[in-house]
Design an enzyme around this catalytic site. Structure first.
Site, PDB file in Angstrom:
ATOM      1  N   LYS A 100       0.826  -1.208   0.000  1.00 28.62           N
ATOM      2  CA  LYS A 100       0.000   0.000   0.000  1.00 28.62           C
ATOM      3  C   LYS A 100       0.860   1.257   0.000  1.00 28.62           C
ATOM      4  O   LYS A 100       0.524   2.244  -0.632  1.00 28.62           O
ATOM      5  CB  LYS A 100      -0.968   0.005   1.186  1.00 28.62           C
ATOM      6  CG  LYS A 100      -2.074  -1.016   1.001  1.00 28.62           C
ATOM      7  CD  LYS A 100      -3.250  -0.787   1.926  1.00 28.62           C
ATOM      8  CE  LYS A 100      -4.345  -1.792   1.612  1.00 28.62           C
ATOM      9  NZ  LYS A 100      -5.449  -1.794   2.554  1.00 28.62           N
ATOM     10  N   LYS A 131      -4.011 -10.841  -6.772  1.00 26.40           N
ATOM     11  CA  LYS A 131      -5.175 -11.228  -5.979  1.00 26.40           C
ATOM     12  C   LYS A 131      -6.418 -10.446  -6.421  1.00 26.40           C
ATOM     13  O   LYS A 131      -6.323  -9.267  -6.740  1.00 26.40           O
ATOM     14  CB  LYS A 131      -4.828 -10.938  -4.513  1.00 26.40           C
ATOM     15  CG  LYS A 131      -5.943 -10.940  -3.545  1.00 26.40           C
ATOM     16  CD  LYS A 131      -5.473 -10.544  -2.151  1.00 26.40           C
ATOM     17  CE  LYS A 131      -5.848  -9.113  -1.836  1.00 26.40           C
ATOM     18  NZ  LYS A 131      -5.986  -8.817  -0.410  1.00 26.40           N
ATOM     19  N   LYS A 185     -11.357  -5.895  -4.094  1.00 27.73           N
ATOM     20  CA  LYS A 185     -12.478  -4.974  -4.287  1.00 27.73           C
ATOM     21  C   LYS A 185     -12.010  -3.554  -4.525  1.00 27.73           C
ATOM     22  O   LYS A 185     -12.771  -2.711  -4.964  1.00 27.73           O
ATOM     23  CB  LYS A 185     -13.428  -5.048  -3.090  1.00 27.73           C
ATOM     24  CG  LYS A 185     -12.795  -4.685  -1.763  1.00 27.73           C
ATOM     25  CD  LYS A 185     -13.702  -5.088  -0.618  1.00 27.73           C
ATOM     26  CE  LYS A 185     -12.970  -4.895   0.704  1.00 27.73           C
ATOM     27  NZ  LYS A 185     -13.537  -5.619   1.807  1.00 27.73           N
TER      28      LYS A 185
HETATM   29  P1  AMP Z   1     -10.718  -7.562   3.275  1.00 29.09           P
HETATM   30  O1  AMP Z   1     -11.594  -7.336   2.111  1.00 29.09           O
HETATM   31  O2  AMP Z   1      -9.312  -7.184   3.025  1.00 29.09           O
HETATM   32  O3  AMP Z   1     -11.291  -7.030   4.553  1.00 29.09           O
HETATM   33  O4  AMP Z   1     -10.692  -9.140   3.440  1.00 29.09           O
HETATM   34  C1  AMP Z   1     -11.720  -9.847   4.087  1.00 29.09           C
HETATM   35  C2  AMP Z   1     -11.450 -11.316   4.050  1.00 29.09           C
HETATM   36  O5  AMP Z   1     -11.486 -11.814   2.695  1.00 29.09           O
HETATM   37  C3  AMP Z   1     -10.064 -11.714   4.581  1.00 29.09           C
HETATM   38  O6  AMP Z   1     -10.200 -12.920   5.298  1.00 29.09           O
HETATM   39  C4  AMP Z   1      -9.262 -11.923   3.340  1.00 29.09           C
HETATM   40  O7  AMP Z   1      -8.219 -12.837   3.553  1.00 29.09           O
HETATM   41  C5  AMP Z   1     -10.290 -12.489   2.385  1.00 29.09           C
HETATM   42  N1  AMP Z   1      -9.949 -12.204   0.983  1.00 29.09           N
HETATM   43  C6  AMP Z   1      -9.832 -10.982   0.416  1.00 29.09           C
HETATM   44  N2  AMP Z   1      -9.514 -11.090  -0.890  1.00 29.09           N
HETATM   45  C7  AMP Z   1      -9.405 -12.423  -1.149  1.00 29.09           C
HETATM   46  C8  AMP Z   1      -9.085 -13.187  -2.326  1.00 29.09           C
HETATM   47  N3  AMP Z   1      -8.822 -12.608  -3.491  1.00 29.09           N
HETATM   48  N4  AMP Z   1      -9.081 -14.529  -2.205  1.00 29.09           N
HETATM   49  C9  AMP Z   1      -9.353 -15.138  -1.031  1.00 29.09           C
HETATM   50  N5  AMP Z   1      -9.659 -14.473   0.097  1.00 29.09           N
HETATM   51  C10 AMP Z   1      -9.681 -13.138   0.058  1.00 29.09           C
END
Ligand code: AMP
Ligand code: TRP
Length: 335
Positions: free
Chosen positions: A118, A200, A203
């Site tokens: 980031k 990866k 969003k």
């Molecule tokens: P975040 O959107 O960063 O708050 O992530 C929320 C949850 O989704 C966390 O447990 C991340 O590890 C999981 N996560 C986010 N992006 C991915 C992805 N591309 N593949 C698998 N898990 C994900």
């Protein structure tokens, strides 16, 4: 923990309301939460305090926070079985985070890959919150003495810090925190971008064709899969040489519960066109009931409100107990 009269083991996890959720969030995290709620005492949180480590429009933050809670419910989390709440409603998270930050080495935080990524994006004006974010995450987990933390692969390093801090606190004072373990799915722990399969799925990516949102409609889902980057090999095979196809097979398998071998067999001798058509339909059909329920909750905000209020009360009670124990041990005078 001896103090916990409940025999069930404890789970904590959270998702940031920094945008609409993707199928990466769903497969890496949320889908497993639902499966775990019967066997464990689960705390699932919308971590709004984490989200503000990057600039958020207040109106959007409010919208996203409620939407994520609605997605939790729509995906099958039951407020009778688990505690669903919003992080900023429970002050102990920020309070414990402060204590833990005094026990965290700068070098440890400097090594965090998410921070490095980031900060390298050159967003300028790096804030201290982005740097100390993993400490807040450790506080989230340790406050409830969680045994297990279901997350995607990208959170492993943050989890390691939480384990470290639990150990450090326990040995500096006395046994206080449970040292948590990760619960990372075998398949779906890292769903990749549909446009750049070496990255990866995220969003916060700029190109909406790179991700599928849980709330995308059927036509959008099908179109995005049609445009997904593949290769010129032309065989539906799960191999590192074909990262685009490999990712699609992972998604297919996670939504259908078919094994990788079954999927390869089904598409033997067939082109990518048919495979993409089918995966679009499969994912759209799987997500449609979730989307409908989300709409229901967003139309019934009073129900959402009741759920997050009750959740905050339960979370506050559990967290206050652990926080006061910590305060006592570090030498703060009790009121
Ligand atoms: P975040 O959107 O960063 O708050 O992530 C929320 C949850 O989704 C966390 O447990 C991340 O590890 C999981 N996560 C986010 N992006 C991915 C992805 N591309 N593949 C698998 N898990 C994900
Ligand atoms: N850092 C996590 C992410 O970006 C979200 C998160 C915050 C979290 N606190 C947590 C996940 C505690 C699990 C447990 O995905």
């Amino acid at each position: 923990m001896a103090e916990n009269m409940d025999e069930k083991k404890i789970i904590f996890s959270g998702i940031q309301p920094s945008g609409a959720l993707t199928i990466g969030n769903y497969l890496g995290s949320l889908k497993n939460w639902v499966e775990l709620q019967d066997e464990y005492n689960c705390y699932y949180c919308v971590v709004d305090q984490h989200a503000i480590t990057v600039p958020q429009e207040p109106k959007m933050l409010r919208k996203n926070t409620l939407e994520i809670l609605a997605v939790y419910l729509a995906a099958g989390l039951d407020p009778e079985k688990c505690t669903l709440f919003i992080q900023s409603h429970v002050p102990a998270h920020a309070q414990l985070s402060w204590v833990l930050s005094t026990m965290t080495y700068m070098g440890q935080l400097n090594r965090m890959t998410q921070f490095k990524e980031k900060s390298q994006k050159g967003e300028g004006n790096l804030n201290a919150g982005l740097f100390t974010y993993p400490v807040l995450m450790a506080a989230d987990i340790l406050l409830y003495n969680a045994d297990l933390v279901p997350v995607g692969e990208d959170q492993k390093q943050h989890l390691e810090l939480a384990r470290d801090l639990a150990d450090r606190f326990n040995s500096r004072y006395s046994d206080t925190f449970t040292v948590p373990d990760g619960y990372i799915p075998k398949l779906g722990a890292r769903i990749m971008s549909l446009q750049e399969p070496e990255k990866k799925m995220s969003k916060s990516a700029e190109d909406p064709n790179s991700y599928i949102l849980i709330l995308d409609d059927e036509a959008t889902i099908k179109r995005k899969f049609k445009r997904a980057v593949t290769d010129s090999i032309g065989i539906v095979k799960y191999t590192d040489e074909q990262p685009g196809i490999k990712n699609l097979i992972t998604i297919y398998s996670s939504f259908s519960n078919m094994s990788i071998e079954e999927i390869e067999k089904k598409y033997e001798g067939k082109g990518y066109g048919e495979f993409k058509e089918d995966i679009g339909q499969l994912v759209a059909d799987s997500l449609a009931p979730i989307r409908e329920k989300v709409e229901y909750y967003l139309d019934n905000k009073d129900e959402l409100e009741r759920i997050y209020r009750e959740g905050a009360q339960k979370a506050e009670k559990a967290s206050r107990r652990v926080l006061s124990k910590v305060y006592r041990k570090v030498g703060f005078i009790q009121r």
